[in-house]
Write a protein that holds these residues in place. Structure first.
Motif, mmCIF file in Angstrom:
data_model
loop_
_atom_site.group_PDB
_atom_site.id
_atom_site.type_symbol
_atom_site.label_atom_id
_atom_site.label_comp_id
_atom_site.label_asym_id
_atom_site.label_seq_id
_atom_site.Cartn_x
_atom_site.Cartn_y
_atom_site.Cartn_z
ATOM 1 N N MET A 22 0.613 -1.065 -0.181
ATOM 2 C CA MET A 22 -0.171 0.297 -0.104
ATOM 3 C C MET A 22 0.257 1.504 0.122
ATOM 4 O O MET A 22 1.982 1.089 0.757
ATOM 5 C CB MET A 22 -0.807 0.110 1.199
ATOM 6 C CG MET A 22 -1.774 1.433 1.404
ATOM 7 S SD MET A 22 -2.569 1.819 -0.080
ATOM 8 C CE MET A 22 -3.184 0.081 -0.623
ATOM 9 N N THR A 23 0.807 2.493 -1.030
ATOM 10 C CA THR A 23 1.528 3.467 -0.683
ATOM 11 C C THR A 23 0.997 4.486 -0.624
ATOM 12 O O THR A 23 -1.019 4.570 -1.523
ATOM 13 C CB THR A 23 1.485 3.448 -2.683
ATOM 14 O OG1 THR A 23 2.494 2.373 -3.417
ATOM 15 C CG2 THR A 23 3.219 4.791 -2.292
ATOM 16 N N LEU A 24 1.224 5.690 0.285
ATOM 17 C CA LEU A 24 0.451 6.513 0.365
ATOM 18 C C LEU A 24 0.413 7.702 -0.203
ATOM 19 O O LEU A 24 2.597 7.556 -0.655
ATOM 20 C CB LEU A 24 0.545 7.194 2.050
ATOM 21 C CG LEU A 24 0.177 5.921 3.584
ATOM 22 C CD1 LEU A 24 0.955 7.005 4.745
ATOM 23 C CD2 LEU A 24 -1.213 5.965 3.231
ATOM 24 N N LEU A 25 -0.497 8.594 -1.331
ATOM 25 C CA LEU A 25 0.301 9.763 -1.751
ATOM 26 C C LEU A 25 -0.053 10.544 -0.848
ATOM 27 O O LEU A 25 -0.279 10.893 0.302
ATOM 28 C CB LEU A 25 -1.319 9.410 -2.783
ATOM 29 C CG LEU A 25 -1.131 8.042 -3.774
ATOM 30 C CD1 LEU A 25 -2.178 8.414 -4.683
ATOM 31 C CD2 LEU A 25 -0.007 7.829 -4.383
ATOM 32 N N LYS A 26 0.471 11.491 -1.740
ATOM 33 C CA LYS A 26 0.791 13.483 -1.244
ATOM 34 C C LYS A 26 -1.085 13.922 -0.371
ATOM 35 O O LYS A 26 -1.896 13.136 -1.065
ATOM 36 C CB LYS A 26 0.732 13.867 -1.932
ATOM 37 C CG LYS A 26 0.802 16.066 -1.930
ATOM 38 C CD LYS A 26 1.294 16.803 -2.639
ATOM 39 C CE LYS A 26 1.425 17.793 -1.680
ATOM 40 N NZ LYS A 26 2.161 18.632 -2.816
ATOM 41 N N GLY A 27 -1.154 14.307 0.510
ATOM 42 C CA GLY A 27 -2.500 14.382 1.875
ATOM 43 C C GLY A 27 -3.423 13.148 1.889
ATOM 44 O O GLY A 27 -4.480 13.234 1.988
ATOM 45 N N ILE B 104 -0.611 -6.362 5.834
ATOM 46 C CA ILE B 104 -0.421 -4.596 5.097
ATOM 47 C C ILE B 104 1.049 -4.254 5.197
ATOM 48 O O ILE B 104 1.471 -4.477 6.693
ATOM 49 C CB ILE B 104 -1.750 -3.885 5.880
ATOM 50 C CG1 ILE B 104 -1.470 -2.712 4.294
ATOM 51 C CG2 ILE B 104 -0.983 -3.066 7.027
ATOM 52 C CD1 ILE B 104 -1.790 -3.029 2.764
ATOM 53 N N ARG B 105 1.427 -3.321 4.481
ATOM 54 C CA ARG B 105 2.849 -2.611 4.364
ATOM 55 C C ARG B 105 2.491 -1.738 3.643
ATOM 56 O O ARG B 105 2.327 -1.529 3.477
ATOM 57 C CB ARG B 105 3.812 -3.466 4.155
ATOM 58 C CG ARG B 105 5.254 -2.513 4.021
ATOM 59 C CD ARG B 105 6.449 -3.894 4.076
ATOM 60 N NE ARG B 105 7.641 -2.543 3.339
ATOM 61 C CZ ARG B 105 8.643 -3.473 2.071
ATOM 62 N NH1 ARG B 105 8.551 -4.753 2.592
ATOM 63 N NH2 ARG B 105 9.546 -2.534 1.124
ATOM 64 N N VAL B 106 2.896 -0.038 4.828
ATOM 65 C CA VAL B 106 2.308 0.945 3.988
ATOM 66 C C VAL B 106 3.692 1.524 4.364
ATOM 67 O O VAL B 106 4.299 2.022 4.492
ATOM 68 C CB VAL B 106 1.130 2.029 5.123
ATOM 69 C CG1 VAL B 106 1.122 2.887 4.389
ATOM 70 C CG2 VAL B 106 0.544 1.172 5.193
ATOM 71 N N GLY B 107 4.129 2.027 2.929
ATOM 72 C CA GLY B 107 5.149 3.120 2.576
ATOM 73 C C GLY B 107 4.461 4.408 1.272
ATOM 74 O O GLY B 107 3.892 4.281 1.232
ATOM 75 N N ARG B 108 5.870 5.462 1.258
ATOM 76 C CA ARG B 108 5.630 6.503 0.926
ATOM 77 C C ARG B 108 7.125 6.782 -0.428
ATOM 78 O O ARG B 108 7.950 5.684 0.483
ATOM 79 C CB ARG B 108 5.021 7.281 1.598
ATOM 80 C CG ARG B 108 5.392 8.531 0.972
ATOM 81 C CD ARG B 108 5.133 9.586 0.969
ATOM 82 N NE ARG B 108 4.384 10.801 0.195
ATOM 83 C CZ ARG B 108 4.449 11.629 0.339
ATOM 84 N NH1 ARG B 108 4.352 11.878 1.971
ATOM 85 N NH2 ARG B 108 4.341 13.511 -0.267
ATOM 86 N N PHE C 223 -6.795 6.783 4.623
ATOM 87 C CA PHE C 223 -7.985 8.329 4.316
ATOM 88 C C PHE C 223 -7.128 8.940 2.945
ATOM 89 O O PHE C 223 -6.403 9.471 3.137
ATOM 90 C CB PHE C 223 -7.767 9.418 5.351
ATOM 91 C CG PHE C 223 -8.617 8.520 6.645
ATOM 92 C CD1 PHE C 223 -9.957 8.371 6.659
ATOM 93 C CD2 PHE C 223 -7.588 8.312 7.769
ATOM 94 C CE1 PHE C 223 -10.948 7.586 8.403
ATOM 95 C CE2 PHE C 223 -8.969 7.134 9.550
ATOM 96 C CZ PHE C 223 -10.275 7.459 9.489
ATOM 97 N N ARG C 224 -7.772 8.599 2.247
ATOM 98 C CA ARG C 224 -7.970 9.678 0.973
ATOM 99 C C ARG C 224 -7.242 10.134 1.049
ATOM 100 O O ARG C 224 -8.705 11.203 1.300
ATOM 101 C CB ARG C 224 -7.412 8.220 -0.681
ATOM 102 C CG ARG C 224 -7.423 7.022 -0.579
ATOM 103 C CD ARG C 224 -6.186 6.620 -0.745
ATOM 104 N NE ARG C 224 -5.116 5.361 -0.693
ATOM 105 C CZ ARG C 224 -4.209 4.923 -0.771
ATOM 106 N NH1 ARG C 224 -3.022 5.855 -0.829
ATOM 107 N NH2 ARG C 224 -4.142 3.743 -1.075
#
Length: 52
Positions: free
Chosen positions: A1-6, A48-52, A34-35
Motif C-alpha cells: 500500500m502506498t500513501l500519496l500526497k494528502g 499490510i505494509r504501508v510506504g511512501r 484516508f485518501r
C-alpha cells in the motif's frame, strides 16, 4: 500500500463489523487509509505494509 500526497493513515482496534469484514479474530489492529479524495480503505495490520 502506498500513501500519496494528502493521504493519512491511522492504526486502531477494529469494530466487530470490521473484524467480520476482514475475517480476522480479536486482538488484530486495523490500518485505515484516508485518501485525499475522501475515500477510505481498511486493512488488517498483520497483513499490510504501508510506504511512501
Amino acid at each position: 500500500m502506498t500513501l500519496l500526497k494528502g493521504d493519512t493513515a491511522t492504526a486502531r482496534m477494529p469494530t466487530p463489523a470490521e473484524r467480520r469484514e476482514l475475517e480476522r479474530g480479536e486482538g488484530i489492529p486495523v490500518i485505515v487509509i484516508f485518501r485525499a479524495d475522501g475515500s477510505r480503505e481498511l486493512y488488517a495490520a498483520d497483513r499490510i505494509r504501508v510506504g511512501r
